[in-house]
Design an enzyme around this catalytic site. Structure first.
Site, short mmCIF file in Angstrom:
data_model
loop_
_atom_site.label_atom_id
_atom_site.label_comp_id
_atom_site.label_asym_id
_atom_site.label_seq_id
_atom_site.Cartn_x
_atom_site.Cartn_y
_atom_site.Cartn_z
N ARG A 160 -18.45 9.64 16.68
CA ARG A 160 -17.18 10.34 16.43
C ARG A 160 -17.17 10.78 14.98
NH1 ARG A 160 -13.55 4.83 16.67
NH2 ARG A 160 -14.59 3.80 14.95
N MET A 170 -6.87 -0.94 20.95
CA MET A 170 -6.83 -1.23 22.39
C MET A 170 -8.04 -2.09 22.75
SD MET A 170 -5.34 2.30 23.79
CE MET A 170 -6.65 3.17 23.01
N ARG A 186 -14.39 -0.08 28.30
CA ARG A 186 -13.88 0.18 26.95
C ARG A 186 -12.82 1.26 26.95
NH1 ARG A 186 -18.73 1.02 22.90
NH2 ARG A 186 -17.18 0.30 21.42
N HIS A 220 -12.28 -4.75 10.07
CA HIS A 220 -10.97 -4.17 10.36
C HIS A 220 -10.21 -3.83 9.07
CE1 HIS A 220 -6.65 -4.43 11.30
NE2 HIS A 220 -7.00 -3.75 12.36
N TYR A 233 5.82 32.16 -3.68
CA TYR A 233 5.21 30.98 -4.30
C TYR A 233 6.07 29.75 -4.10
CZ TYR A 233 8.64 31.48 -8.04
OH TYR A 233 9.82 31.54 -8.74
N GLY A 285 -9.74 -0.38 17.08
CA GLY A 285 -9.39 -1.78 17.35
C GLY A 285 -8.01 -1.99 17.94
N LYS A 300 -14.19 8.84 22.93
CA LYS A 300 -15.43 8.11 23.22
C LYS A 300 -16.12 8.69 24.45
CE LYS A 300 -15.25 3.76 22.35
NZ LYS A 300 -14.29 2.70 22.60
N CYS A 360 11.72 26.11 -6.00
CA CYS A 360 11.41 25.20 -7.10
C CYS A 360 12.07 23.83 -6.95
CB CYS A 360 11.75 25.83 -8.45
SG CYS A 360 13.52 26.07 -8.69
N SER A 374 14.76 32.09 -7.01
CA SER A 374 14.03 30.85 -6.85
C SER A 374 14.96 29.86 -6.16
CB SER A 374 13.60 30.32 -8.22
OG SER A 374 12.91 29.11 -8.05
C1 PEP Z 1 17.30 22.44 -7.27
O1 PEP Z 1 18.51 22.31 -7.19
O2 PEP Z 1 16.54 22.45 -6.30
C2 PEP Z 1 16.67 22.59 -8.59
C3 PEP Z 1 15.39 22.88 -8.69
O3 PEP Z 1 17.45 22.35 -9.67
P1 PEP Z 1 17.87 20.89 -10.16
O4 PEP Z 1 17.11 19.91 -9.35
O5 PEP Z 1 17.58 20.85 -11.59
O6 PEP Z 1 19.33 20.90 -9.84
#
Ligand code: PEP
Ligand code: MG
Length: 886
Positions: free
Chosen positions: A342, A108, A97, A460, A856, A106, A27, A836, A769
């Site tokens: 703001r 403080m 303020r 609020h 990825y 709101g 502020k 994954c 992975s």
């Molecule tokens: C994992 O273990 O992270 C995985 C992707 O395989 P799952 O969850 O099927 O064991």
């Protein structure tokens, strides 16, 4: 000269600017900036957040020289306003303020009209020739001062005010005249006495008590809770600043008023001015939702000149700050004053629309747009809506303002405490209150949604719910929320505590009973544009975990660039398949198993084809069977009966086989690659199905990139054995069919041993992975299925900061990942690497993936949009390979 504690702004000089939020608070910094821009801002000064820190670090004491510096600043304020603090004829009044570096709406405290006393109120009445105004200001001041600085309950003042209104037979504060207000002041003073408090007549004393109250409010329970909920404790905030600003008065009559406005619609993001205005009122009336405010259009009709000036100021502010602004203003006898600006809080939808529109308007870059939207906002946009069929039969009971989008259904509770209690027991609740206050924040946070019967879009309840991404309907005036009897009454319907209610935050509609909610499908226009910007910026790719074509379709719609994990065991959950799968698992002989596999092959082939089709042109990683046995063996009598019949053995015999298969630790049992080592025919069948499906694609002239993934590898020999068999089958099929098909063979890395010997595995694999679910389970030695029983204690005691199954434990599992990555790439520089496990959709883990240099992440389809944004933000915030803190 010690440290600089006070920064002034007035028509002669401005000491602060908008970049100084850390020490001036949001502020104070922006008031200074507006003053520099030549906008109409009442003069004042800011006592810095460093003083707040000093105050709390030193047993609630101020720095020694603060007193003289504040007095000097007050003298300067007197000089520029031509008024005198404590004067009986022309008194300078100020507001005091709070304002921290990060806004805490709101949370403080604020005190207005400070400087008035029994004498100067008379002087002010004479000077302005407006007795009502003077006494209205005085009674407000006594009330706020008592409430905020001395801790006298707000309700007690309200009771006194109501008593005078009742006596006079009126409903609105505005219907009270000067004499009535004098009576209110008398009652207030009596209240002080009853509470054993004293109202100080000396303005300097008032000022110091108020300053101390504001600094003190930094650590009031609701402010502490707010910082906890919003994870603000790690932001290194010093505290709140205190802004002392010359009062301007919105309560001087019908040509005066006060309001809040946004430069764009904070709900939809539409480029239109949006705001609320109350005539003859002071700021707290708008926020408290006491009177229902009017729209800005009314200001236009009452005072077009001021309205136009307001719009001009708003335009200027938005261009200057290059973001949607949320402003507070007051009109004193037609003269406009800016009290705050703001960056406005906004719904997730508005955040996206504003970011995209501002790129199109040339106001910000694509990269900036990507940084303007929180990954959680994207999540919110995939918020549920009501199932359209169920909605048709729902009992509509009333309407309020659509304050925060989404659809929510739950059991009615009437207090924040009850909300917290029930939510702890796993109940879904809707918090119903006439209006909410900052004390309710904890309950709002755990509720599915919030319903209030009073207040506007900036009340609020509305502001806080929007920030939390909670569905909210506010100001539903025809719905009676009776706290005393714990019932909701509307249109002849009566609902009790614990009854189900459903609210629609998009339309403001309220329904009795429970209505199923469903997730919206696909991405609306602006989100996909924003996510395209994100894709341009990011380095990490985002794939999806999808097991069936329908999921793959959703994943593509959400922008997944391929499938990072298809759990083939999940393809057998369908009723006509599960028993075939069970048969395969309980088979005693190779013959039986082969027969069962033979039956599964056509399903697999057509499923894979479906996935390839949905993902045409992208990589599709198919994992060989990894069924933790306990999830798949027949259990119930009915299952036993059916499976026994299918195999042609007695139920007794099957029961004994099932017993033999029982494992102490199924998660560390005969699953993953181990199954394929014992029963090669399973991997053979799956390889056939994958390659045949890919060949089908090629024959139809379609592109396909299959990747065969082997789970739970811990030693390179597991991989080499499987690889040899896969290659043999695949190459033979390819040759037989005379097609040109490339495929890859890689491994999951989810056993800690694999991380250690990753150099050997990398030499044999096309890709890694990381199965971070198992890697966390085995790395920490926490069972994936049971850790919920104790993880809460671990987080509470600070052993792990977050649930390590949600957010990568960078120090431990993260280090294993880095070890594996370095090992794998040392023998195979071309190795493609992704994640994954569930962490693939978690923004913090995605940041980690970017930092260590993965290619990825792969996550569930609904998290793909979040992951795309998080990947882009990681790329903007960090260079790869830097700042990994493990
Ligand atoms: C994992 O273990 O992270 C995985 C992707 O395989 P799952 O969850 O099927 O064991
Ligand atoms: Mg796994």
């Amino acid at each position: 000269m010690g440290k600089k504690y006070v920064y002034v702004w007035n028509k002669n000089r401005v000491e602060g600017n908008s970049k100084m939020k850390d020490i001036l608070g949001g502020k104070g910094a922006n008031l200074a900036e507006m003053a520099s821009l030549g906008l109409p801002v009442p003069p004042g000064f800011t006592i810095s957040t460093e003083v707040c820190k000093y105050y709390w670090d030193n047993g609630r004491k101020f720095p020694e020289d603060l007193k003289s510096v504040v007095e000097e600043a007050m003298t300067e304020l007197e000089n520029v306003t031509g008024k005198k603090f404590g004067d009986n004829k022309n008194p300078l009044l100020v507001s005091v303020r709070s304002g921290a570096a990060v806004s805490m709406p709101g949370m403080m405290d604020t005190i207005l009209n400070l400087g008035l006393n029994d004498e100067s109120v008379e002087g002010l009445a004479k000077l302005t020739n407006n007795e009502r105004f003077a006494w209205d200001s005085y009674r407000r001041f006594i009330q706020m001062f008592g409430d905020v600085a001395l801790g006298i309950a707000h309700e007690k003042f309200e009771e006194a005010l109501n008593e005078v209104k009742r006596e006079k037979g009126v409903k609105q504060d505005l219907e009270l005249d000067a004499n009535d207000l004098k009576k209110v002041v008398e009652l207030y003073k009596k209240l002080y006495k009853e509470e054993g408090k004293e109202f100080p007549q000396d303005p300097m004393k008032q000022l110091w008590i108020a300053i101390e109250a504001v600094f003190g409010s930094w650590n009031n329970p609701r402010a502490i809770k707010y910082r906890q909920i919003n994870e603000m404790d790690k932001q290194g905030l010093l505290g709140t600043a205190v802004n002392v600003v010359a009062m301007v008065f919105g309560n001087m009559g019908e040509d005066s008023g006060t309001g809040v406005a946004f430069t764009r619609d904070p709900n939809t993001g539409e480029k239109k001015y949006y705001g609320e205005f109350l005539t003859n009122a002071q700021g707290e009336d708008v926020v408290a939702g006491i009177r229902t405010p009017k729209s800005l259009d009314e200001l236009k009709s009452i005072n077009p000149k001021t309205y136009n000036q307001l719009l001009e100021v708003m335009d200027k502010l938005e261009k200057h700050f290059r973001d949607m602004q949320d402003i507070e203003f007051t009109v004193e006898k037609g003269q406009l004053y800016m009290l705050q600006t703001r960056s406005g809080k906004r719904t997730a939808a508005a955040a996206v629309k504003i970011a995209v529109d501002m790129v199109k308007e040339g106001l910000i870059s694509k990269q900036e747009a990507v940084m303007r939207v929180k990954p959680a906002d994207i999540e919110k946009l995939l918020h549920p809506i009501f199932d359209s069929e169920e909605l048709k039969n729902a009992q509509y009971i009333g309407k309020g303002l659509p304050a925060s989008p989404g659809a929510a259904t739950g059991k009615i509770v009437f207090s924040a405490d009850d909300a917290e209690k029930l939510a702890k027991d796993g109940e879904k609740v809707i918090l119903a209150r006439p209006e909410t206050s900052p004390e309710d924040v904890g309950g709002m946070n755990v509720a599915e949604g919030i319903l209030t019967s009073r207040g506007g879009m900036t009340s609020h309840a509305a502001v806080v719910a929007r920030g939390m991404g909670k569905t909210a309907v506010v100001g539903a005036e025809d719905i009676v929320i009776d706290l005393k009897n714990k019932v909701i009454k509307s249109n002849g319907v009566e609902l009790k505590e614990g009854d189900w209610i459903s609210i629609d935050g998009n339309e403001g509609k309220v329904y009795a009973g429970k209505i199923k909610t469903v997730r919206p499908e696909g991405l609306a226009g602006d989100i996909s544009v924003l996510l395209e910007y994100a894709d341009e910026v990011s380095v990490l790719g985002v794939r999806a975990n999808a097991d069936i074509p329908r999921d793959a379709k959703v994943a593509r719609e959400f922008g997944a660039q391929g499938i990072g994990l298809c759990r083939t065991e999940h393809m057998f959950f369908g009723p006509e398949r599960i028993n075939k799968m069970r048969t395969m698992i309980v088979s005693k002989t190779e013959e039986q198993r082969k027969a069962a596999l033979e039956q599964l092959l056509p399903f697999q082939r057509s499923d894979f084809k479906g996935l390839f089709e949905e993902m045409e042109g992208f990589s599709v990683t198919i994992r060989l069977l990894d069924p933790p046995l306990h999830e798949f063996v027949p259990e119930s009598d009915e299952q036993i009966k059916e499976v026994a019949k299918m195999i042609g053995i007695s139920e007794e015999e099957l029961r004994s086989t099932v017993k033999d298969l029982e494992e102490f630790n199924p998660m560390m049992g005969h699953r993953g690659v181990r199954l394929a080592i014992t029963y090669p025919e399973i991997a053979e069948m799956q390889t056939k199905a994958i390659i045949l499906a890919a060949i089908d694609m090629i024959k139809e002239g379609k592109k396909v990139q299959p990747e065969i993934m082997i789970p739970l590898v811990g030693d390179v020999k597991e991989l080499t054995i499987l690889k040899e068999s896969i290659k043999q089958i695949a190459d033979e099929l390819i040759k037989e069919n005379n097609v040109d098909l490339e495929y890859k063979i890689g491994t999951m890395i989810e056993v800690p041993r694999a991380c250690v010997v990753a150099d050997q595995i990398g030499a044999e694999a096309d890709f890694f992975s990381f199965g971070t679910n198992d890697l966390t389970q085995l790395g920490l030695g926490f069972s994936r299925d049971d850790y919920g029983k104790f993880i809460g204690d671990y987080i509470e005691k600070g052993i792990y900061e977050k649930d390590p199954f949600q957010q990568i434990d960078r120090e431990g599992v993260g280090k294993l990942i880095k070890l594996a990555l370095d090992g794998g790439r040392s023998t195979n520089p071309k190795l493609k690497v992704g994640i994954c496990g569930e962490h693939g959709g978690d923004p913090d883990s995605i940041e980690f993936a970017h930092l260590v240099g993965l290619d990825y992440v792969s996550c569930s389809p609904y998290r793909v949009p979040v992951a795309r944004l998080a990947a882009a933000q990681a790329a903007v915030n960090y260079k790869r390979g830097k700042k990994v803190n493990y």
